[in-house]
Write a protein that holds these residues in place. Structure first.
Motif, PDB file in Angstrom:
ATOM      1  N   PHE A   2       0.861  -1.186   0.000  1.00 31.86           N
ATOM      2  CA  PHE A   2       0.000   0.000   0.000  1.00 31.86           C
ATOM      3  C   PHE A   2       0.894   1.232   0.000  1.00 31.86           C
ATOM      4  O   PHE A   2       2.000   1.192   0.529  1.00 31.86           O
ATOM      5  N   TYR A   3       0.405   2.279  -0.602  1.00 30.47           N
ATOM      6  CA  TYR A   3       1.174   3.509  -0.740  1.00 30.47           C
ATOM      7  C   TYR A   3       0.385   4.691  -0.214  1.00 30.47           C
ATOM      8  O   TYR A   3      -0.829   4.772  -0.397  1.00 30.47           O
ATOM      9  N   VAL A   4       1.095   5.610   0.415  1.00 29.76           N
ATOM     10  CA  VAL A   4       0.551   6.913   0.768  1.00 29.76           C
ATOM     11  C   VAL A   4       1.245   7.892  -0.160  1.00 29.76           C
ATOM     12  O   VAL A   4       2.459   7.818  -0.347  1.00 29.76           O
ATOM     13  N   TYR A   5       0.466   8.769  -0.767  1.00 30.33           N
ATOM     14  CA  TYR A   5       1.047   9.657  -1.769  1.00 30.33           C
ATOM     15  C   TYR A   5       0.623  11.107  -1.540  1.00 30.33           C
ATOM     16  O   TYR A   5      -0.388  11.373  -0.898  1.00 30.33           O
ATOM     17  N   VAL A   6       1.441  12.014  -2.068  1.00 28.35           N
ATOM     18  CA  VAL A   6       1.142  13.440  -2.016  1.00 28.35           C
ATOM     19  C   VAL A   6       1.127  13.937  -3.459  1.00 28.35           C
ATOM     20  O   VAL A   6       2.095  13.756  -4.191  1.00 28.35           O
ATOM     21  N   LEU A   7       0.008  14.548  -3.833  1.00 30.30           N
ATOM     22  CA  LEU A   7      -0.125  15.131  -5.160  1.00 30.30           C
ATOM     23  C   LEU A   7      -0.071  16.653  -5.044  1.00 30.30           C
ATOM     24  O   LEU A   7      -0.436  17.210  -4.009  1.00 30.30           O
ATOM     25  N   TYR A   8       0.353  17.291  -6.125  1.00 27.62           N
ATOM     26  CA  TYR A   8       0.405  18.748  -6.151  1.00 27.62           C
ATOM     27  C   TYR A   8      -0.204  19.251  -7.453  1.00 27.62           C
ATOM     28  O   TYR A   8       0.100  18.738  -8.531  1.00 27.62           O
ATOM     29  N   SER A   9      -1.059  20.253  -7.341  1.00 21.91           N
ATOM     30  CA  SER A   9      -1.626  20.922  -8.504  1.00 21.91           C
ATOM     31  C   SER A   9      -0.975  22.291  -8.595  1.00 21.91           C
ATOM     32  O   SER A   9      -1.265  23.179  -7.785  1.00 21.91           O
ATOM     33  N   GLN A  10      -0.105  22.463  -9.573  1.00 26.40           N
ATOM     34  CA  GLN A  10       0.589  23.740  -9.731  1.00 26.40           C
ATOM     35  C   GLN A  10      -0.391  24.841 -10.124  1.00 26.40           C
ATOM     36  O   GLN A  10      -0.253  25.980  -9.695  1.00 26.40           O
ATOM     37  N   GLN A  11      -1.373  24.492 -10.922  1.00 25.80           N
ATOM     38  CA  GLN A  11      -2.373  25.457 -11.376  1.00 25.80           C
ATOM     39  C   GLN A  11      -3.115  26.094 -10.197  1.00 25.80           C
ATOM     40  O   GLN A  11      -3.389  27.287 -10.206  1.00 25.80           O
ATOM     41  N   ALA A  12      -3.427  25.294  -9.184  1.00 27.63           N
ATOM     42  CA  ALA A  12      -4.205  25.782  -8.046  1.00 27.63           C
ATOM     43  C   ALA A  12      -3.375  25.928  -6.776  1.00 27.63           C
ATOM     44  O   ALA A  12      -3.902  26.343  -5.746  1.00 27.63           O
ATOM     45  N   CYS A  13      -2.085  25.567  -6.825  1.00 27.76           N
ATOM     46  CA  CYS A  13      -1.219  25.584  -5.635  1.00 27.76           C
ATOM     47  C   CYS A  13      -1.852  24.804  -4.484  1.00 27.76           C
ATOM     48  O   CYS A  13      -1.938  25.286  -3.355  1.00 27.76           O
ATOM     49  N   PRO A  43      -4.214  19.665 -13.743  1.00 26.26           N
ATOM     50  CA  PRO A  43      -3.541  18.373 -13.606  1.00 26.26           C
ATOM     51  C   PRO A  43      -2.820  18.238 -12.272  1.00 26.26           C
ATOM     52  O   PRO A  43      -2.409  19.230 -11.663  1.00 26.26           O
ATOM     53  N   TRP A  44      -2.658  17.002 -11.834  1.00 23.63           N
ATOM     54  CA  TRP A  44      -1.948  16.673 -10.599  1.00 23.63           C
ATOM     55  C   TRP A  44      -0.621  16.020 -10.935  1.00 23.63           C
ATOM     56  O   TRP A  44      -0.517  15.275 -11.901  1.00 23.63           O
ATOM     57  N   LYS A  45       0.368  16.277 -10.083  1.00 23.96           N
ATOM     58  CA  LYS A  45       1.684  15.658 -10.226  1.00 23.96           C
ATOM     59  C   LYS A  45       2.024  14.989  -8.901  1.00 23.96           C
ATOM     60  O   LYS A  45       1.842  15.590  -7.832  1.00 23.96           O
ATOM     61  N   MET A  46       2.504  13.752  -8.949  1.00 26.53           N
ATOM     62  CA  MET A  46       2.886  13.059  -7.720  1.00 26.53           C
ATOM     63  C   MET A  46       4.262  13.568  -7.294  1.00 26.53           C
ATOM     64  O   MET A  46       5.221  13.474  -8.049  1.00 26.53           O
ATOM     65  N   ILE A  47       4.333  14.130  -6.080  1.00 28.48           N
ATOM     66  CA  ILE A  47       5.605  14.684  -5.618  1.00 28.48           C
ATOM     67  C   ILE A  47       6.251  13.853  -4.518  1.00 28.48           C
ATOM     68  O   ILE A  47       7.418  14.065  -4.205  1.00 28.48           O
ATOM     69  N   HIS A  48       5.490  12.922  -3.924  1.00 27.08           N
ATOM     70  CA  HIS A  48       6.044  12.105  -2.839  1.00 27.08           C
ATOM     71  C   HIS A  48       5.170  10.877  -2.651  1.00 27.08           C
ATOM     72  O   HIS A  48       3.953  10.944  -2.804  1.00 27.08           O
ATOM     73  N   PHE A  49       5.800   9.743  -2.321  1.00 22.73           N
ATOM     74  CA  PHE A  49       5.037   8.566  -1.918  1.00 22.73           C
ATOM     75  C   PHE A  49       5.872   7.728  -0.959  1.00 22.73           C
ATOM     76  O   PHE A  49       7.095   7.817  -0.947  1.00 22.73           O
ATOM     77  N   GLU A  50       5.183   6.946  -0.138  1.00 24.30           N
ATOM     78  CA  GLU A  50       5.809   6.045   0.827  1.00 24.30           C
ATOM     79  C   GLU A  50       5.126   4.688   0.712  1.00 24.30           C
ATOM     80  O   GLU A  50       3.923   4.619   0.510  1.00 24.30           O
ATOM     81  N   LYS A  51       5.897   3.613   0.865  1.00 27.66           N
ATOM     82  CA  LYS A  51       5.385   2.252   0.701  1.00 27.66           C
ATOM     83  C   LYS A  51       5.225   1.589   2.069  1.00 27.66           C
ATOM     84  O   LYS A  51       6.086   1.713   2.935  1.00 27.66           O
ATOM     85  N   PHE A  52       4.106   0.858   2.243  1.00 27.42           N
ATOM     86  CA  PHE A  52       3.812   0.156   3.493  1.00 27.42           C
ATOM     87  C   PHE A  52       3.351  -1.261   3.186  1.00 27.42           C
ATOM     88  O   PHE A  52       2.754  -1.516   2.147  1.00 27.42           O
ATOM     89  N   SER A  53       3.612  -2.164   4.113  1.00 32.39           N
ATOM     90  CA  SER A  53       3.244  -3.560   3.888  1.00 32.39           C
ATOM     91  C   SER A  53       1.789  -3.850   4.241  1.00 32.39           C
ATOM     92  O   SER A  53       1.214  -4.812   3.732  1.00 32.39           O
ATOM     93  N   THR A  54       1.170  -3.038   5.097  1.00 34.53           N
ATOM     94  CA  THR A  54      -0.234  -3.273   5.447  1.00 34.53           C
ATOM     95  C   THR A  54      -1.060  -2.018   5.232  1.00 34.53           C
ATOM     96  O   THR A  54      -0.555  -0.898   5.280  1.00 34.53           O
TER      97      THR A  54
END
Length: 80
Positions: A2-13, A43-54
């Motif tokens: 499983f992943y936790v992610y952070v998206l960023y929209s430059q258009q809307a900050c 549009p969204w851009k993925m700027i960070h993600f972390e991986k988890f086993s559960t």
């Protein structure tokens, strides 16, 4: 996995934090306009993600990143 992610929209900050089992598919879903909470800021851009086993570990991290302490962590570590 499983992943936790952070998206960023430059258009809307704006940032968006979420959790998924498939990062690529989830980013495509956000950018297709299928997600009500993010479709206005495409549009969204993925700027960070972390991986988890559960799913539980991932959910705890997602909740933390959405908290005030998590915002401080993001600002220090991701420059957000």
């Amino acid at each position: 996995m499983f992943y936790v992610y952070v998206l960023y929209s430059q258009q809307a900050c704006r940032y968006y934090i979420g959790m998924t089992a498939d990062l690529e598919a989830r980013l495509k879903t956000h950018n297709s306009g299928s997600v009500k909470s993010t479709k206005a800021f495409i549009p969204w851009k993925m700027i960070h993600f972390e991986k988890f086993s559960t799913r539980l570990e991932a959910r705890k991290r997602e909740k933390y990143l959405k908290s005030a302490a998590g915002r401080r962590w993001r600002k220090r570590n991701l420059g957000m």
